[in-house]
Design a protein around this motif. Structure first.
Motif, mmCIF file in Angstrom:
data_model
loop_
_atom_site.group_PDB
_atom_site.id
_atom_site.type_symbol
_atom_site.label_atom_id
_atom_site.label_comp_id
_atom_site.label_asym_id
_atom_site.label_seq_id
_atom_site.Cartn_x
_atom_site.Cartn_y
_atom_site.Cartn_z
ATOM 1 N N ALA A 15 0.823 -1.215 0.000
ATOM 2 C CA ALA A 15 0.000 0.000 0.000
ATOM 3 C C ALA A 15 0.853 1.260 0.000
ATOM 4 O O ALA A 15 0.307 2.365 -0.067
ATOM 5 C CB ALA A 15 -0.917 0.015 1.221
ATOM 6 N N THR A 61 -8.516 2.613 -1.445
ATOM 7 C CA THR A 61 -8.185 3.712 -0.541
ATOM 8 C C THR A 61 -9.469 4.428 -0.147
ATOM 9 O O THR A 61 -10.418 4.507 -0.934
ATOM 10 C CB THR A 61 -7.210 4.713 -1.180
ATOM 11 O OG1 THR A 61 -7.742 5.194 -2.410
ATOM 12 C CG2 THR A 61 -5.864 4.057 -1.439
ATOM 13 N N SER A 63 -10.979 7.998 1.663
ATOM 14 C CA SER A 63 -10.694 9.375 2.042
ATOM 15 C C SER A 63 -11.358 9.704 3.386
ATOM 16 O O SER A 63 -12.241 8.965 3.849
ATOM 17 C CB SER A 63 -11.219 10.332 0.971
ATOM 18 O OG SER A 63 -12.644 10.425 1.063
ATOM 19 N N ARG A 209 1.324 5.787 6.147
ATOM 20 C CA ARG A 209 0.021 5.481 5.565
ATOM 21 C C ARG A 209 -0.661 4.454 6.453
ATOM 22 O O ARG A 209 -0.097 3.381 6.695
ATOM 23 C CB ARG A 209 0.115 4.938 4.133
ATOM 24 C CG ARG A 209 -1.274 4.705 3.518
ATOM 25 C CD ARG A 209 -1.237 4.315 2.049
ATOM 26 N NE ARG A 209 -2.176 5.117 1.287
ATOM 27 C CZ ARG A 209 -2.324 5.061 -0.032
ATOM 28 N NH1 ARG A 209 -1.567 4.252 -0.752
ATOM 29 N NH2 ARG A 209 -3.214 5.812 -0.641
ATOM 30 N N THR A 211 -2.640 1.452 7.179
ATOM 31 C CA THR A 211 -2.958 0.289 6.348
ATOM 32 C C THR A 211 -3.437 -0.839 7.249
ATOM 33 O O THR A 211 -2.627 -1.616 7.762
ATOM 34 C CB THR A 211 -1.714 -0.156 5.551
ATOM 35 O OG1 THR A 211 -1.161 0.960 4.861
ATOM 36 C CG2 THR A 211 -2.087 -1.229 4.543
ATOM 37 N N GLY A 236 -6.169 0.973 2.407
ATOM 38 C CA GLY A 236 -5.375 1.953 3.131
ATOM 39 C C GLY A 236 -6.081 3.293 3.115
ATOM 40 O O GLY A 236 -7.020 3.504 2.351
ATOM 41 N N GLU A 237 -5.609 4.193 3.965
ATOM 42 C CA GLU A 237 -6.166 5.540 3.936
ATOM 43 C C GLU A 237 -5.673 6.268 2.680
ATOM 44 O O GLU A 237 -4.677 5.883 2.067
ATOM 45 C CB GLU A 237 -5.750 6.325 5.178
ATOM 46 C CG GLU A 237 -4.264 6.636 5.263
ATOM 47 C CD GLU A 237 -3.917 7.619 6.366
ATOM 48 O OE1 GLU A 237 -4.776 8.440 6.723
ATOM 49 O OE2 GLU A 237 -2.770 7.564 6.875
ATOM 50 N N ARG A 238 -6.354 7.343 2.290
ATOM 51 C CA ARG A 238 -5.969 8.094 1.103
ATOM 52 C C ARG A 238 -4.617 8.787 1.295
ATOM 53 O O ARG A 238 -3.814 8.866 0.368
ATOM 54 C CB ARG A 238 -7.060 9.123 0.772
ATOM 55 C CG ARG A 238 -6.837 9.882 -0.528
ATOM 56 C CD ARG A 238 -7.015 9.004 -1.758
ATOM 57 N NE ARG A 238 -8.301 8.335 -1.817
ATOM 58 C CZ ARG A 238 -9.415 8.861 -2.322
ATOM 59 N NH1 ARG A 238 -9.399 10.091 -2.795
ATOM 60 N NH2 ARG A 238 -10.533 8.152 -2.353
#
Length: 264
Positions: A15, A61, A63, A209, A211, A236-238
């Motif tokens: 990620a 991903t 947001s 990040r 994850t 994962g996050e943006r």
């Protein structure tokens, strides 16, 4: 061909670091390829899925506003299957085309005490790896694996290589390098120790990040959104960030072109 060999094909690597190389490939820059595998016999189903998919997988991903984005990541060109002797990883790491060896093993995987000394008194697997390294075997820790790879690289006259720590660890390059040099010194291989000091660098880096560990829900959402049933899907996050000390002894990808901060 320039190869970056990554040790530890877990979620965070796929990620984070792999995404940056994927974006570089998408921009038309294919001067570097990514190979990778694991040091231990875990994640075998995920590795098998990655091999079956030619190294590709889907990244979801999310947001802060709850927007979901799905992208097929194709940066990994070679998934090296796990064997206890790490033969595939050692062969790739000892090849002259490999210019960077990167790794993610989590903070605990460096076995360092509060004074950055190897703590072999506490950790049996570290003691076992020291014995294995003295006998010419790789063991299961990052130090045992790197020692085996670098020993083979020295024998092959494969040239200098950068050791890139990608774990969320303060002063990660300095600390993992110190642990590696201590490990090699404890094996008694002074020739290898001298070679590693002269032919490798260990940049410090900061990675970020969130994850989470993939759940079956991720695979289900990926299939619903893309139509692809992907056993290697992850989320994962943006937000994503990577800051690297520009200290590479054998070249590097043009990461700054895709948002990596290369700093002194």
């Amino acid at each position: 061909m320039n190869v970056m060999l990554h040790l530890g094909l877990g979620s965070f690597h796929r990620a984070h670091q792999a995404v940056y190389l994927h974006e570089l490939h998408q921009s038309g820059d294919h001067r570097w390829t990514l190979a990778g595998g694991n040091l231990r016999g875990d994640m075998l189903e995920t590795l098998a899925a990655l091999q079956a998919q030619g190294g590709a997988y889907t990244l979801e991903t999310i947001s802060p506003a709850g927007e979901h984005h799905f992208e097929r990541i194709t940066a990994i060109s070679q998934v090296i299957g796990y064997t206890p002797d790490l033969a595939g990883l050692i062969a790739q790491g000892a090849h002259a085309d490999t210019k960077i060896i990167s790794f993610t093993v989590t903070e605990a995987g460096y076995y360092l005490d509060a004074h950055n000394q190897l703590d072999s008194e506490t950790f049996a697997d570290l003691r076992n790896d020291l014995k294995a390294a003295q006998a010419g075997h790789p063991g299961t820790t990052i130090y045992g694996a790197l020692t085996a790879i670098l020993r083979a690289r020295q024998v092959n006259h494969a040239g200098p290589v950068t050791l890139l720590n990608c774990d969320n660890l303060r002063h990660n390059g300095d600390r993992s390098r110190s642990g590696l040099l201590q490990f090699i010194a404890l094996t008694g291989d002074t020739e290898l120790l001298t070679w590693v000091q002269a032919h490798t660098s260990s940049p410090n880096a900061m990675v970020d990040r969130i994850t989470p560990r993939p759940t079956p829900d991720v695979r289900a959402r990926v299939k619903a959104a893309t139509g692809v049933d992907d056993p290697a899907a992850l989320m994962g996050e943006r937000f994503i960030q990577w800051v690297i000390e520009d200290n590479f002894v054998a070249g590097r990808p043009a990461w700054e072109a895709v948002g990596v901060e290369m700093v002194e």
